[in-house]
Design a protein around this motif. Structure first.
Motif, PDB file in Angstrom:
ATOM      1  N   LYS A   1       0.923  -1.217  -0.103  1.00 20.56           N
ATOM      2  CA  LYS A   1      -0.036   0.083   0.088  1.00 20.56           C
ATOM      3  C   LYS A   1       0.986   1.135  -0.031  1.00 20.56           C
ATOM      4  O   LYS A   1       2.060   1.282   0.664  1.00 20.56           O
ATOM      5  CB  LYS A   1      -0.761   0.031   1.172  1.00 20.56           C
ATOM      6  CG  LYS A   1      -1.848  -1.155   1.492  1.00 20.56           C
ATOM      7  CD  LYS A   1      -2.708  -0.831   2.884  1.00 20.56           C
ATOM      8  CE  LYS A   1      -2.710  -2.048   3.528  1.00 20.56           C
ATOM      9  NZ  LYS A   1      -3.407  -1.969   4.595  1.00 20.56           N
TER      10      LYS A   1
ATOM     11  N   TRP B   1       1.693   5.029  -1.965  1.00 20.30           N
ATOM     12  CA  TRP B   1       2.380   6.039  -3.235  1.00 20.30           C
ATOM     13  C   TRP B   1       3.750   5.783  -3.126  1.00 20.30           C
ATOM     14  O   TRP B   1       4.460   5.439  -4.043  1.00 20.30           O
ATOM     15  CB  TRP B   1       1.948   7.282  -3.068  1.00 20.30           C
ATOM     16  CG  TRP B   1       2.280   8.191  -4.358  1.00 20.30           C
ATOM     17  CD1 TRP B   1       2.084   7.799  -5.671  1.00 20.30           C
ATOM     18  CD2 TRP B   1       3.658   8.875  -4.363  1.00 20.30           C
ATOM     19  NE1 TRP B   1       2.824   8.913  -6.476  1.00 20.30           N
ATOM     20  CE2 TRP B   1       3.897   9.374  -5.630  1.00 20.30           C
ATOM     21  CE3 TRP B   1       4.510   9.433  -3.229  1.00 20.30           C
ATOM     22  CZ2 TRP B   1       4.576  10.340  -5.861  1.00 20.30           C
ATOM     23  CZ3 TRP B   1       5.379  10.313  -3.689  1.00 20.30           C
ATOM     24  CH2 TRP B   1       5.572  10.813  -4.959  1.00 20.30           C
TER      25      TRP B   1
ATOM     26  N   GLY C   1       4.959   2.385  -3.887  1.00 19.66           N
ATOM     27  CA  GLY C   1       4.868   2.043  -5.064  1.00 19.66           C
ATOM     28  C   GLY C   1       6.185   2.522  -5.816  1.00 19.66           C
ATOM     29  O   GLY C   1       6.559   1.977  -6.746  1.00 19.66           O
ATOM     30  N   MET C   2       6.567   3.641  -5.575  1.00 23.90           N
ATOM     31  CA  MET C   2       7.585   4.376  -6.142  1.00 23.90           C
ATOM     32  C   MET C   2       8.849   3.435  -5.708  1.00 23.90           C
ATOM     33  O   MET C   2       9.602   3.356  -6.686  1.00 23.90           O
ATOM     34  CB  MET C   2       8.008   5.675  -5.711  1.00 23.90           C
ATOM     35  CG  MET C   2       7.035   6.916  -6.160  1.00 23.90           C
ATOM     36  SD  MET C   2       7.624   8.587  -5.638  1.00 23.90           S
ATOM     37  CE  MET C   2       9.277   8.536  -5.635  1.00 23.90           C
TER      38      MET C   2
END
Length: 165
Positions: free
Chosen positions: A129, A131, A134-135
């Motif tokens: 989970k 942002w 994810g990066m």
């Protein structure tokens, strides 16, 4: 010690919970009664004779649930043996050298007279989970850097300390 130990943790994607479960398993093997709970769900530490608190590291800070747990229960935590662990580096550094606690954790350790702290490697897997997660994954820097042998050895030290009283 024949009482009950609480192992509690703050985690976003579950890897710190898996470390907490590993710690609890070693404590149980040492003959202790252990309860493992997410930090946000603990309503009181009064039933416990000792506490282990773990938090994932995010941007140089302990997970908010671990921070809030320590702040909310500080009076009773100061009256019992407490150990801290952190999880986070997404590289082998935690297995190569001792990583000191981040500033906020160090301050809590001093206030509560925490017996010990250790930083274990972290884990970030596909599907995590957030942002930033994810990066990190897109940049190829994810992976599992936890050393369960080191986790179990540290937990054995906690069990031994509790057995000695």
């Amino acid at each position: 010690m024949t009482g009950t130990v609480l192992v509690t943790y703050g985690t976003t994607n579950g890897s710190t919970a898996e470390i907490a479960e590993s710690v609890a398993g070693v404590l149980r093997e040492g003959g202790l009664t252990v309860q493992v709970l997410p930090a946000r769900s603990v309503t009181s530490v009064a039933p416990y004779d000792a506490v282990v608190v773990g938090g994932g590291l995010y941007a140089g800070r302990w997970h908010k649930d671990a921070r809030r747990f320590v702040r909310r229960h500080r009076v009773l935590l100061a009256q019992r043996p407490v150990w801290f662990f952190s999880s986070g580096p997404l590289d082998p550094s935690a297995s190569e050298r001792d990583i000191p606690p981040v500033r906020g954790v160090q301050q809590a350790m001093t206030r509560l007279d925490v017996r010990d702290h250790v930083t274990f490697g972290g884990c970030l897997r596909d599907g995590a989970k957030g942002w930033v997660a994810g990066m990190i994954l897109r940049s190829g820097k994810g992976g599992d850097f936890r050393d369960f042998g080191a986790i179990e050895a540290w937990a054995k030290g906690v069990a031994d300390a509790l057995a000695q009283g």
